[in-house]
Design a protein around this motif. Structure first.
Motif, PDB file in Angstrom:
ATOM      1  N   UNK A  24      -1.349  19.929   7.929  1.00 29.13           N
ATOM      2  CA  UNK A  24      -1.275  20.911   7.126  1.00 29.13           C
ATOM      3  C   UNK A  24      -0.142  21.120   6.170  1.00 29.13           C
ATOM      4  N   UNK A  25       0.093  19.693   5.812  1.00 33.21           N
ATOM      5  CA  UNK A  25       0.430  19.377   4.871  1.00 33.21           C
ATOM      6  C   UNK A  25       0.487  17.878   4.780  1.00 33.21           C
ATOM      7  N   UNK A  26       0.031  17.261   3.771  1.00 35.82           N
ATOM      8  CA  UNK A  26      -0.390  15.802   3.517  1.00 35.82           C
ATOM      9  C   UNK A  26       0.589  15.009   2.479  1.00 35.82           C
ATOM     10  N   UNK A  27       1.099  16.150   2.040  1.00 35.18           N
ATOM     11  CA  UNK A  27       2.190  15.430   0.914  1.00 35.18           C
ATOM     12  C   UNK A  27       3.773  15.541   1.665  1.00 35.18           C
ATOM     13  N   UNK A  28       4.309  15.214   2.341  1.00 35.37           N
ATOM     14  CA  UNK A  28       5.452  15.398   2.972  1.00 35.37           C
ATOM     15  C   UNK A  28       6.589  14.699   2.322  1.00 35.37           C
ATOM     16  N   UNK A  29       6.218  13.536   1.938  1.00 33.21           N
ATOM     17  CA  UNK A  29       6.987  12.333   1.621  1.00 33.21           C
ATOM     18  C   UNK A  29       6.212  10.885   0.995  1.00 33.21           C
ATOM     19  N   UNK A  30       6.465  10.771  -0.261  1.00 31.88           N
ATOM     20  CA  UNK A  30       5.234   9.656  -0.635  1.00 31.88           C
ATOM     21  C   UNK A  30       6.028   8.219   0.037  1.00 31.88           C
ATOM     22  N   UNK A  31       5.658   7.650   0.141  1.00 40.03           N
ATOM     23  CA  UNK A  31       6.485   5.896   0.578  1.00 40.03           C
ATOM     24  C   UNK A  31       5.419   4.921   0.921  1.00 40.03           C
ATOM     25  N   UNK A  32       5.790   3.496   0.333  1.00 43.46           N
ATOM     26  CA  UNK A  32       5.214   2.232   0.761  1.00 43.46           C
ATOM     27  C   UNK A  32       5.762   1.358   1.407  1.00 43.46           C
ATOM     28  N   UNK A  33       4.726   0.627   2.136  1.00 39.33           N
ATOM     29  CA  UNK A  33       4.848  -0.319   2.480  1.00 39.33           C
ATOM     30  C   UNK A  33       4.826  -2.027   2.634  1.00 39.33           C
ATOM     31  N   UNK A  38       1.106  -1.211   0.320  1.00 46.05           N
ATOM     32  CA  UNK A  38      -0.219   0.197   0.124  1.00 46.05           C
ATOM     33  C   UNK A  38       0.674   1.240  -0.127  1.00 46.05           C
ATOM     34  N   UNK A  39       0.275   2.112  -0.100  1.00 43.91           N
ATOM     35  CA  UNK A  39       1.067   3.461  -0.427  1.00 43.91           C
ATOM     36  C   UNK A  39       0.777   3.958   0.747  1.00 43.91           C
ATOM     37  N   UNK A  40       1.594   4.877   1.048  1.00 44.25           N
ATOM     38  CA  UNK A  40       1.116   6.012   2.404  1.00 44.25           C
ATOM     39  C   UNK A  40       2.522   6.942   2.912  1.00 44.25           C
ATOM     40  N   UNK A  41       1.848   8.209   3.036  1.00 43.97           N
ATOM     41  CA  UNK A  41       2.932   9.036   2.763  1.00 43.97           C
ATOM     42  C   UNK A  41       2.885   9.756   3.971  1.00 43.97           C
ATOM     43  N   UNK A  42       4.037  10.551   4.041  1.00 42.26           N
ATOM     44  CA  UNK A  42       3.873  11.580   5.756  1.00 42.26           C
ATOM     45  C   UNK A  42       3.111  12.325   5.409  1.00 42.26           C
ATOM     46  N   UNK A  43       2.149  12.937   7.215  1.00 39.27           N
ATOM     47  CA  UNK A  43       2.012  14.427   7.059  1.00 39.27           C
ATOM     48  C   UNK A  43       2.360  15.511   8.097  1.00 39.27           C
ATOM     49  N   UNK A  44       2.062  16.210   7.933  1.00 40.99           N
ATOM     50  CA  UNK A  44       2.656  17.556   9.066  1.00 40.99           C
ATOM     51  C   UNK A  44       1.295  17.436   9.589  1.00 40.99           C
ATOM     52  N   UNK A  45       1.364  17.655  11.056  1.00 41.41           N
ATOM     53  CA  UNK A  45       0.402  17.931  11.924  1.00 41.41           C
ATOM     54  C   UNK A  45       0.191  19.042  12.774  1.00 41.41           C
ATOM     55  N   UNK A  76       1.301  27.388  11.927  1.00 43.07           N
ATOM     56  CA  UNK A  76       2.188  27.037  10.917  1.00 43.07           C
ATOM     57  C   UNK A  76       1.704  26.468  10.468  1.00 43.07           C
ATOM     58  N   UNK A  77       1.715  26.731   8.861  1.00 40.47           N
ATOM     59  CA  UNK A  77       0.941  26.304   8.127  1.00 40.47           C
ATOM     60  C   UNK A  77       0.953  25.466   6.925  1.00 40.47           C
ATOM     61  N   UNK A  78       2.616  25.038   7.675  1.00 39.84           N
ATOM     62  CA  UNK A  78       3.036  24.222   6.139  1.00 39.84           C
ATOM     63  C   UNK A  78       4.730  24.160   6.642  1.00 39.84           C
ATOM     64  N   UNK A  79       5.299  23.705   5.931  1.00 39.73           N
ATOM     65  CA  UNK A  79       6.806  23.396   6.249  1.00 39.73           C
ATOM     66  C   UNK A  79       7.865  24.697   6.221  1.00 39.73           C
ATOM     67  N   UNK A  80       7.080  25.941   5.592  1.00 38.74           N
ATOM     68  CA  UNK A  80       8.026  27.529   5.116  1.00 38.74           C
ATOM     69  C   UNK A  80       7.997  27.516   6.942  1.00 38.74           C
ATOM     70  N   UNK A  81       7.068  26.937   7.508  1.00 36.01           N
ATOM     71  CA  UNK A  81       6.331  28.023   8.965  1.00 36.01           C
ATOM     72  C   UNK A  81       7.507  26.973   9.766  1.00 36.01           C
ATOM     73  N   UNK A  82       7.941  26.233  10.029  1.00 31.10           N
ATOM     74  CA  UNK A  82       8.998  25.107  10.756  1.00 31.10           C
ATOM     75  C   UNK A  82      10.271  25.699  11.435  1.00 31.10           C
ATOM     76  N   UNK A  83      10.688  26.745  11.486  1.00 30.93           N
ATOM     77  CA  UNK A  83      11.924  27.119  12.424  1.00 30.93           C
ATOM     78  C   UNK A  83      11.673  27.751  13.436  1.00 30.93           C
TER      79      UNK A  83
END
Ligand code: ARG
Length: 264
Positions: free
Chosen positions: A219-228, A127-134, A142-149
């Motif tokens: 806030x970001x549902x496509x941080x990285x795509x992965x497969x199990x 199955x494919x399952x990516x990483x998400x930022x919450x 924090x609205x996305x990766x750009x606000x993580x500093x």
């Protein structure tokens, strides 16, 4: 006198029981004497079962593990003629347990990564399952990766989410990473403000949100795509072939789609 009699009677009873059980044993043996019995192998499957919808305790019977992974591996086991015994472990203990022979298969929403391929063998992806930022539901900053500093991450120890957070830290983007054993603890540390954001598998975070609305948001549902994949000890090709053949069969006969329907 009565005591001795009682004693003798008990002795005779025990002898009788032993004889009877001996009989049934040999009867079973003679049943199959002229054909070789195919023994059904039992494999010990390791998992960290706090990861809905992939593996989690049944709320009606907390001793029972249910989920997408559980149904899938059960279907494969049935197709390939093996039995399963479950073993609960922390996620970061699974690969060492496989290497030491404590378990035979990892079924735990485990992402296939190059680094892990060095210590275990993976099945075909299932199955494919990516990483998400919450973040906390009321976090507007924090609205996305750009606000993580300068922010603090919380992740499951040993996970790909943890590796991603480590990357952010090495790049100097974020200040601190907190590693915890279970997703529920991760969310708790977002809730109580110890951490600012979490990185976790998208389907699991989504499932958490649908079960517990209003606590966190993605806030970001496509941080990285992965497969199990399922993992076996390096070089255990016999078992790996069973897993791959079973996966192919349950995909072909529609069972895989049924399980998909049930959990997603
Ligand atoms: N997919 C992620 C990884 O492989 C997280 C899996 C965590 N699974 C679990 N059952 N806790 O690192």
């Amino acid at each position: 006198m009565k005591k001795i009699l009682n004693f003798l009677l008990v002795g005779i009873l025990i002898l009788g029981l032993v004889a009877v059980s001996g009989c049934t044993d040999s009867a079973q043996g003679s049943d199959t004497s002229d054909e070789t019995v195919e023994e059904v192998p039992t494999y010990i499957v390791g998992t960290e079962p706090y990861f809905p919808p992939f593996e989690y305790a049944d709320e009606n019977n907390s001793n029972e593990i249910i989920g997408f992974d559980v149904d899938l591996i059960n279907a494969i086991a049935e197709d390939q003629g093996f039995e399963i015994e479950w073993k609960d472990l922390e996620f970061d203990a699974l690969i060492p347990a496989l290497q030491s022979g404590q378990i035979d298969i990892i079924v735990s929403g485990m992402t296939i990564t190059e680094e892990r391929e060095e210590s275990v063998d993976f099945s075909d992806p299932y199955i494919n399952a990516g990483l998400a930022l919450a973040v906390a539901a009321d976090n507007e900053e924090i609205q996305g990766v750009d606000d993580l500093e300068g922010k603090v991450a919380v992740v499951q120890q040993g996970s790909t989410g943890a590796a991603k957070a480590d990357e952010f830290k090495e790049e100097g983007l974020i200040d601190e990473v907190i590693y915890l054993a279970h997703v529920s603890d991760i969310v708790l540390s977002i809730q109580n403000g110890r951490a600012d954001f979490m990185i976790n598998d998208l389907p699991v975070t989504k499932s958490y949100i649908s079960q517990n609305p209003g606590v966190i948001k993605i806030v970001d549902d496509q941080l990285q795509s992965e497969s199990y994949g399922f993992a076996v000890k390096s070089g255990n090709t016999e078992l790996l072939e069973k897993l791959n053949a079973g996966l192919e069969n349950v995909k072909a006969d529609g069972t895989y789609d049924e399980i998909m329907e049930k959990y997603f």
